[in-house]
Design a protein around this motif. Sequence first.
Motif, short mmCIF file in Angstrom:
data_model
loop_
_atom_site.label_atom_id
_atom_site.label_comp_id
_atom_site.label_asym_id
_atom_site.label_seq_id
_atom_site.Cartn_x
_atom_site.Cartn_y
_atom_site.Cartn_z
N TRP A 148 47.77 -35.55 -50.91
CA TRP A 148 48.60 -35.49 -49.97
C TRP A 148 48.08 -36.50 -49.44
O TRP A 148 46.68 -36.38 -48.77
CB TRP A 148 49.76 -35.22 -49.08
N ARG A 151 45.71 -35.39 -45.64
CA ARG A 151 44.91 -33.92 -46.29
C ARG A 151 43.28 -34.76 -46.80
O ARG A 151 42.54 -34.54 -46.74
CB ARG A 151 45.87 -32.96 -47.14
N TRP A 188 49.83 -26.19 -42.00
CA TRP A 188 48.81 -26.79 -43.66
C TRP A 188 48.51 -25.12 -43.90
O TRP A 188 48.91 -25.60 -45.19
CB TRP A 188 47.62 -27.84 -43.60
N MET A 257 54.27 -31.19 -57.69
CA MET A 257 53.70 -32.10 -56.71
C MET A 257 54.76 -32.98 -55.66
O MET A 257 55.11 -33.26 -54.85
CB MET A 257 52.69 -32.29 -56.30
N PRO A 262 53.96 -30.46 -50.65
CA PRO A 262 52.46 -29.66 -50.07
C PRO A 262 52.87 -28.59 -50.60
O PRO A 262 51.77 -27.91 -49.76
CB PRO A 262 52.03 -30.68 -48.80
N ASP A 266 48.03 -28.86 -52.25
CA ASP A 266 48.04 -30.12 -51.67
C ASP A 266 47.15 -31.05 -52.31
O ASP A 266 46.87 -31.91 -52.03
CB ASP A 266 47.37 -29.75 -50.12
#
Length: 398
Positions: A148, A151, A188, A257, A262, A266
Motif C-alpha cells: 500500500w 506504507r 497501522w 490484499m 491493509p 501491508d
Amino acid sequence: MKPKVLIIIGFLAAVGGVFYLTSQRGGGTQGGAASPSGSEPGARGDVTEISFLYSTEKKDWVESAAASFQREHPDIKVNLVGKGSLDAAQAILDGREKPTVWSPADSAVLRMLASDWATEPARGPLFATDGEGAPQPLVITPLVFVVWQDRAEVLQKANEGKGVSWKAIHKAVASDQGWPAIGGKQDWGFVKLGHTDPTRSNSGLQALLLATMEYYNKRSGLTVGDLLDPKYQEWMKELEKGVSRFETSTGTFMTDMVRFGPSKYDIAVVYENLAISQIANAQGRWGDLKVYYPALTLWSDHPAAVLQGDWVTPKQKAAALEWLRYLRSRPVQERALAFGFRPADPAVPLKTQDVNNPFTRLASHGIQVDVPPVAEVPEGPVVRNLLTMWSRVVAASR
C-alpha cells in the motif's frame, strides 16, 4: 426344371453380392477410412500421449497454448497436471509423479531436484545437459513487493529513499512498536507481511533467498556456512514474525490484499505476473496499491525439460519436444504478455502498441520494463540447506 433351378441360383447369387458389397461399405465407415478428419484406419491408435507437469502460476497461459496445440497437432495428446513446484519435485523424487515434461517455476527448484536425484547414481541424470530436451526457460517473471502506497513511503524513508528493502521491513517487524518504529502511523499497528511457505511454494523460497542475500549483501556465492551463522538465523526469525500465516498459494495474498485491504496485509511478496493480474482491481477500495521492485530480485524462469526417466518412450520424447517447440514459438510467446509474463524469447518486445499490454498500461501502478540486478541462483545443496534451516530454526520456533 433345370432352367428354373438356374434362375433361382442366379437370384440367390445376386442377393448375396448385394449383401457383400453393403457390408464392405459399412465396415469401411466404421473403421474410420471415411471419417470426417480424413484419417487413415487405426489413426486413433497412433496418438502419442505425454504428460506436462507444470507450476500453477502459469496455468492460464499453459491451458490456452495447449488448446491451440491440440488443434494443430491431433496426433499428440498433452495431459496437463498443475502442481506447486516444490510438491512436484518431491513427487518426482518419490516416484509418485512420472511426467514426460516438467516445468517448475524456477531453476532453484530444478537444481535442487537434480541434486537430490543424483544421490542414487544408478538412476542416471534426470535431465539432459544440452540439446532441445535440456532445461530452457518458457516465460520469465521477477519477484516483487506489493505494498500500500502510504506504507511504502514510510519504508522508503526508513531505507534513506532507496526503495523498499528487506532490512527496512525487518526493522519494522522486529520492533514491538510496529509501524511507529520506523515512522509509520500508530493506528497501522504491527507490520503484516505476506509470503508463502518456502517449503511448499516457490515464491516463498525465493523470498527467503532474497532476504538472505540482502542480509549478506551478496548477489551470488551464497554458502551453506552463511546459513549456519546464529546472528543471521536470529535476524531471519525476527523477520518472519511479520508473517501470521504461511500460505501454500502465492495468489492467496493478492486476492486477500484486494479483498480485505491493509487490515490483512501491508506488504506481500509475489510474482510480477500475479501483481499484474490483480493490481488494477485494488484501486479505489483501500487506497493505492503499488508494485515495488527490490534492489536485488530473482527470476522465475519457468524452465521446462524432458525427463530422462525410464518411463519416457522415444515417441513420447519426440512428441514432448514438439510441444516445447510450440510453447517457445513466437506467436505463443507473444500471447504470454497478455497473462502478465515476460516472454523468454528475447526477440519478443515488452513494449507494444497494444493498449492492453500490461507493461505499458500499468506503469502508473509501478510496473516497469527494466528490472533491478538479478541474484544468481545457488546450487542445489545450498537451497536444500536453506529450507532445512528455515524448518529447524524459524518454523520450529513459532
